[in-house]
Design an enzyme around this catalytic site. Sequence first.
Site, mmCIF file in Angstrom:
data_model
loop_
_atom_site.group_PDB
_atom_site.id
_atom_site.type_symbol
_atom_site.label_atom_id
_atom_site.label_comp_id
_atom_site.label_asym_id
_atom_site.label_seq_id
_atom_site.Cartn_x
_atom_site.Cartn_y
_atom_site.Cartn_z
ATOM 1 N N HIS A 14 38.403 50.500 -18.700
ATOM 2 C CA HIS A 14 38.202 49.463 -19.719
ATOM 3 C C HIS A 14 36.866 48.762 -19.487
ATOM 4 O O HIS A 14 36.509 48.489 -18.350
ATOM 5 C CB HIS A 14 39.303 48.407 -19.643
ATOM 6 C CG HIS A 14 40.621 48.877 -20.175
ATOM 7 N ND1 HIS A 14 41.662 48.034 -20.448
ATOM 8 C CD2 HIS A 14 41.063 50.126 -20.497
ATOM 9 C CE1 HIS A 14 42.686 48.723 -20.912
ATOM 10 N NE2 HIS A 14 42.356 49.999 -20.934
ATOM 11 N N TYR B 66 44.525 38.300 -22.921
ATOM 12 C CA TYR B 66 44.993 37.086 -22.251
ATOM 13 C C TYR B 66 45.097 36.007 -23.322
ATOM 14 O O TYR B 66 44.073 35.619 -23.896
ATOM 15 C CB TYR B 66 43.997 36.640 -21.181
ATOM 16 C CG TYR B 66 43.966 37.508 -19.938
ATOM 17 C CD1 TYR B 66 43.223 38.685 -19.898
ATOM 18 C CD2 TYR B 66 44.669 37.136 -18.789
ATOM 19 C CE1 TYR B 66 43.183 39.469 -18.745
ATOM 20 C CE2 TYR B 66 44.630 37.907 -17.632
ATOM 21 C CZ TYR B 66 43.889 39.074 -17.621
ATOM 22 O OH TYR B 66 43.855 39.838 -16.486
ATOM 23 N N PRO C 289 48.477 36.020 -10.269
ATOM 24 C CA PRO C 289 48.081 37.318 -10.831
ATOM 25 C C PRO C 289 47.110 37.260 -12.018
ATOM 26 O O PRO C 289 46.657 38.295 -12.486
ATOM 27 C CB PRO C 289 49.420 37.920 -11.276
ATOM 28 C CG PRO C 289 50.317 36.752 -11.485
ATOM 29 C CD PRO C 289 49.889 35.714 -10.511
ATOM 30 N N LYS D 106 43.682 40.184 -8.999
ATOM 31 C CA LYS D 106 42.861 40.376 -7.797
ATOM 32 C C LYS D 106 43.605 40.787 -6.528
ATOM 33 O O LYS D 106 42.967 41.210 -5.562
ATOM 34 C CB LYS D 106 42.104 39.070 -7.500
ATOM 35 C CG LYS D 106 41.049 38.729 -8.521
ATOM 36 C CD LYS D 106 39.945 39.751 -8.483
ATOM 37 C CE LYS D 106 38.953 39.596 -9.598
ATOM 38 N NZ LYS D 106 38.389 40.881 -10.027
ATOM 39 N N TYR E 297 35.543 39.327 -12.776
ATOM 40 C CA TYR E 297 36.652 40.198 -13.162
ATOM 41 C C TYR E 297 36.409 41.641 -12.711
ATOM 42 O O TYR E 297 37.323 42.295 -12.185
ATOM 43 C CB TYR E 297 36.894 40.126 -14.679
ATOM 44 C CG TYR E 297 38.281 40.547 -15.065
ATOM 45 C CD1 TYR E 297 39.275 39.603 -15.352
ATOM 46 C CD2 TYR E 297 38.633 41.900 -15.116
ATOM 47 C CE1 TYR E 297 40.568 39.988 -15.669
ATOM 48 C CE2 TYR E 297 39.924 42.292 -15.435
ATOM 49 C CZ TYR E 297 40.883 41.333 -15.709
ATOM 50 O OH TYR E 297 42.159 41.732 -16.016
HETATM 51 C C1 PHB Z 1 49.166 44.222 -15.054
HETATM 52 O O1 PHB Z 1 48.865 45.159 -15.815
HETATM 53 O O2 PHB Z 1 50.194 44.259 -14.380
HETATM 54 C C2 PHB Z 1 48.285 43.038 -14.954
HETATM 55 C C3 PHB Z 1 47.076 43.024 -15.638
HETATM 56 C C4 PHB Z 1 46.244 41.931 -15.552
HETATM 57 C C5 PHB Z 1 46.627 40.844 -14.801
HETATM 58 C C6 PHB Z 1 47.826 40.864 -14.095
HETATM 59 C C7 PHB Z 1 48.655 41.962 -14.178
HETATM 60 O O3 PHB Z 1 45.821 39.761 -14.739
#
Ligand code: PHB
Length: 392
Positions: free
Chosen positions: A72, A201, A293, A297, A385
Site C-alpha cells: 500500500h 482510519y 495499535p 507499530k 507510518y
Molecule cells: C490490522 O490490520 O490489524 C491493523 C491495521 C492498522 C492498524 C492496526 C491494526 O493501525
Amino acid sequence: MRTQVGIVGAGPAGLMLSHLLHLAGIDSVVIENRSRKYVEERVRAGVLEQGTVELMVETGVGARLEQIGLVHHGIELRFNGHGHRIDFADLTGGKGITIYAQHEVVRDLTDARLAAGGQVIFEVDDVIVRDFDGPKPFIRYHTDSAAQQIECDFIAGCDGFHGICRPTIPAGVLTAFERVYPFAWLGILAEVAPSSDELIYANHERGFALHSMRSPQLTRLYLQCAPDEQIEAWPDARIWEELHRRFATRDRWKLSEGTVVQKGITEMRSFVVEPMQCGNLFLAGDAAHIVPPTGAKGLNLAVADVRVLARAIVEFYRSGSRELLNRYSETCLRRVWKVQRFSWWMTSMLHRFDDNNAFDRHRQMAELDYVTSSRAAAQSLAENYVGLPMED
Ligand code: PHB
Ligand code: APR
C-alpha cells in the site's frame, strides 16, 4: 543443554533474533510456552513497515511475503463525512507499507529456523531465567514433566507483555512508564472483499473505526468500544450497524458485509521500561514496551529491537567488545520513544475521549484538517507510518 543465546518466546521478536543470529553463525535455542499451531494461527497485527519487509527479504524469509503481501502506498483519514488520502509514496520518496499478517511472519520465521536445523521448542512450562547478573545465565523449564536446563552466555527476553523475563529483573532496576487509555478496540475478521483498496482510519463522534484487510477476500475491521466491553454484548448485526455509521460519508460510501469468522477485544496501552537490559538479560519487543495499535507499530518495533540486539551480540563474539551490548537499551529507546509518541498521537487524534469537551473536539478536528491540508504535517505522519530509520 548449552547454547550461546537462550531466547524466551517464539513471537516475531524471538524468532527474528534467532534467525539473524543464525545467519551470523551464532547458536540459539528458542523456547515457547504455547503450541506451534497456536502461535501460527493467533490473529494479531498485520502492517509491516518498509524496513521490516526489506529485512525479511534480504535475510531470505520474504518469499511468501513478496507473493501474497499487499503493498500500500497510502491510507485514508476519514472525518466529518469526507475521506482524505495521505499519499505515502509522494510524501516519503516512494515508500509504503505491506499488509501481511503477523502470524504469517511467525510461520515464515519458524519454517526457516526449523529448516536450518534450529531449535524452537514449543509447549514448555514453568520457565525461569536465572544468574543473568553473571557470566553463566541459565533457563529452566519443563517439557512433559521432565525438567530441562539451557546454559547460555545471554538470555533474550522476547516473551511479550505478560512474560516472565521482565518481572524476574530485581526490583529497583527498571522504571516503568505507562498510559492506559479509557477505551479498547473490538476487532472482527470478515469473509468479504475489502471495501476500499487502502486502510481507512475514521474519527466519528460515536468513536473511532478502522477498515483494514488481510487478503483480497478477507476484511479486518475495528471499532472503538468501552475498555470493559463484553463481547457477548456485540452480536454481528450490532457490529455492522455501528461500522456503517462510523464509516458513513456524504457521498454514500458503501461498506460490504460478510461472515464474521473471528471476533475479539484489544486493550489499549502505552508502556515502556527503562533500561531494556539487566546484566546478560536483554528484553525485546512487547516484553519491554507496548504501543496502542493505532499506528500499527508493535511488530515493527519488536523487529527493530532484535536487529539492534543481534548486531550487538555478533559484535561481542567477533571482537569480545561489550560496547554495543552495553548501549543496547539506549540505542533502542531513542527509536522506541519516537514510535511511542507517534502511536499516542494517532490514538489521541482519532478516538473519542469521554471527557472530551467541545474545545477538545474542535482541536481534534483542527488537527485532522491540518494533517490533511498541510504537506509538512502529512509528511510527518507518512514518514512515521512507513517507519522511521533504524538506529544503526
Ligand atoms: C490490522 O490490520 O490489524 C491493523 C491495521 C492498522 C492498524 C492496526 C491494526 O493501525
Ligand atoms: N515462556 C515461554 N514463552 C512465553 C512465555 C514464557 N513464560 N510467556 C510468553 N511467551 C511467549 C508467548 O506465547 C508469545 O508467543 O512469548 C511470545 C511473545 O510474542 P509476542 O507477544 O508476539 O511479542 P513480540 O515477539 O515482542 O512481538 C510483538 O506482538 O503483541 C504483538 O502487536 C504486538 O505485533 C506486536 C508483536
